[in-house]
Design an enzyme around this catalytic site. Structure first.
Site, PDB file in Angstrom:
ATOM      1  N   HIS A   1      -4.930  -4.105   4.812  1.00 15.48           N
ATOM      2  CA  HIS A   1      -4.912  -3.027   3.838  1.00 15.48           C
ATOM      3  C   HIS A   1      -3.486  -2.610   3.515  1.00 15.48           C
ATOM      4  O   HIS A   1      -3.171  -2.273   2.367  1.00 15.48           O
ATOM      5  CB  HIS A   1      -5.717  -1.837   4.361  1.00 15.48           C
ATOM      6  CG  HIS A   1      -6.072  -0.842   3.303  1.00 15.48           C
ATOM      7  ND1 HIS A   1      -5.493   0.404   3.212  1.00 15.48           N
ATOM      8  CD2 HIS A   1      -6.956  -0.910   2.272  1.00 15.48           C
ATOM      9  CE1 HIS A   1      -6.001   1.055   2.183  1.00 15.48           C
ATOM     10  NE2 HIS A   1      -6.892   0.288   1.586  1.00 15.48           N
ATOM     11  N   CYS A   2      -2.621  -2.661   4.517  1.00 15.11           N
ATOM     12  CA  CYS A   2      -1.228  -2.243   4.333  1.00 15.11           C
ATOM     13  C   CYS A   2      -0.472  -3.131   3.348  1.00 15.11           C
ATOM     14  O   CYS A   2       0.491  -2.669   2.714  1.00 15.11           O
ATOM     15  CB  CYS A   2      -0.489  -2.253   5.667  1.00 15.11           C
ATOM     16  SG  CYS A   2      -1.193  -1.198   6.948  1.00 15.11           S
ATOM     17  N   ILE A   3      -0.860  -4.407   3.221  1.00 19.47           N
ATOM     18  CA  ILE A   3      -0.103  -5.314   2.361  1.00 19.47           C
ATOM     19  C   ILE A   3      -0.733  -5.459   0.982  1.00 19.47           C
ATOM     20  O   ILE A   3      -0.275  -6.284   0.180  1.00 19.47           O
ATOM     21  CB  ILE A   3       0.111  -6.697   3.006  1.00 19.47           C
ATOM     22  CG1 ILE A   3      -1.192  -7.493   3.094  1.00 19.47           C
ATOM     23  CG2 ILE A   3       0.744  -6.568   4.379  1.00 19.47           C
ATOM     24  CD1 ILE A   3      -0.991  -8.938   3.533  1.00 19.47           C
TER      25      ILE A   3
ATOM     26  N   ARG B   1       0.835  -1.202   0.000  1.00 20.27           N
ATOM     27  CA  ARG B   1       0.000   0.000   0.000  1.00 20.27           C
ATOM     28  C   ARG B   1       0.874   1.260   0.000  1.00 20.27           C
ATOM     29  O   ARG B   1       0.485   2.289  -0.560  1.00 20.27           O
ATOM     30  CB  ARG B   1      -0.914  -0.008   1.225  1.00 20.27           C
ATOM     31  CG  ARG B   1      -1.889   1.142   1.305  1.00 20.27           C
ATOM     32  CD  ARG B   1      -2.924   1.144   0.195  1.00 20.27           C
ATOM     33  NE  ARG B   1      -3.637  -0.100   0.059  1.00 20.27           N
ATOM     34  CZ  ARG B   1      -4.617  -0.310  -0.800  1.00 20.27           C
ATOM     35  NH1 ARG B   1      -5.003   0.677  -1.616  1.00 20.27           N
ATOM     36  NH2 ARG B   1      -5.221  -1.491  -0.885  1.00 20.27           N
TER      37      ARG B   1
END
Length: 336
Positions: free
Chosen positions: A324-326, A87
């Protein structure tokens, strides 16, 4: 020529996902983190019907990914990266005019110089090339997790991150000018602080998310010892002050989640919106935490046309982020 960042709930051509690949970074959490990433890939590709492209680094990581995924229809793509937070290191896709999709690549400086790992500054190029998308490079520092989009030019962000001296040292006016030029932002909605002990300096995707045009999801504290209760209420006040055209929906937070005696930035807001599924991270076993069940119920009311799934993300959280970060979503082309 007008440009826009499509909302995450808009149709995707693919969902890119980083796979934990480096034992020296994850140490005793590597196996569990790989399992959580594989479970996310399965949920998006299975019930969600998403084209998932899993970025792995090295032979050992590819072998582990194939063993965990089995016959799940996930495409494994070999690449080079320091860590899995696509992300932030990957490109932000935009649609421009009535032509096609572009990938925008901003400068990545390890969240203000905290974590500088080899190859992270080349992930945007790698993903853009693998997706066959022209890459537009910008000299400003910006992570995708710092901005959230409604698909109409509305952008949510925090002053703590975007105005931080360890990024660009922007004023609000300078930030708005750059985002207007590069991402087609028409209106920035400013919140102040992000979660306690978030090494990203307050990324918005851990705090507040657009779930529809004019609708923002925001946590409400769970328990008197929730370390972010004041943060949530300050954000709620800021959203209310943004005007009546903006509706806020409150979602139960995970409450206090600790590691080594200190609170960690666990957030139900770090969910991923796929073509057919919304996957929300949980930090205790489902059934053991009423807050997670309540959060999933609220998300189901917001996304009735999608499967809403809760999956554990405690191992990924040891690296500082969650689902969400990955991930990074790649929108469909105009002709598709």
């Amino acid at each position: 020529m007008s440009r826009i960042v499509p909302a995450e709930w808009s149709p995707h051509r693919a969902m890119w996902l980083g796979f934990p690949s480096h034992a020296e970074l994850w140490e005793e959490n590597l196996t569990a983190a790989q399992q959580e990433a594989a479970d996310l890939a399965r949920a998006l590709a299975g019930p969600g019907g998403e084209r998932v492209r899993l970025l792995v680094d090295g032979e050992d990581a590819e072998v582990a990914a194939r063993a965990l995924l089995g016959d799940t229809p996930v495409e494994i793509v070999r690449g080079l990266f320091g860590d899995i937070w696509l992300r932030d290191t990957g490109p932000i896709y935009i649609k421009e005019g009535l032509t096609d999709v572009l990938a925008t690549g901003f400068r990545f400086n390890g969240w203000g110089g905290k974590y500088l790992l080899e190859h992270d500054d080349s992930v945007a190029e790698q993903i853009a090339a693998a997706s066959g998308t022209p890459l537009e490079r910008h000299p400003a520092v910006l992570e995708g997790g710092a901005v959230d989009h409604d698909g109409l030019g509305g952008v949510l962000t925090t002053r703590q991150c975007l105005l931080n001296a360890n990024r660009n040292g922007w004023s609000e006016e300078e930030a708005e000018g750059v985002l207007r030029q590069t991402l087609g932002a028409k209106r920035l909605i400013w919140l102040d602080e992000g979660l306690v002990n978030d090494h990203t300096d307050g990324h918005i995707d851990n705090l507040a998310r657009f779930v529809a045009p004019g609708v923002v999801a925001l946590p409400v504290a769970t328990g008197a010892d929730d370390p972010n209760g004041e943060v949530y209420e300050a954000a709620a006040s800021a959203l209310a002050a943004a005007g009546p055209a903006l509706q806020t929906v409150r979602i139960a937070s995970p409450g206090r989640v600790e590691a080594d005696g200190a609170p960690v930035p666990a957030s139900h807001m770090n969910f991923v919106i796929g073509n057919g599924a919304v996957v929300m991270p949980t930090y205790t076993a489902l059934g053991d935490n009423r807050a997670s069940e309540l959060a999933l119920e609220t998300l189901r009311s917001l996304f009735p046309e999608r499967a809403v799934i809760g999956l554990p993300s405690r191992a990924l959280l040891t690296g500082g982020g969650s689902f969400h970060c990955i991930t990074q979503h790649e929108p469909v082309r105009w002709a598709e």
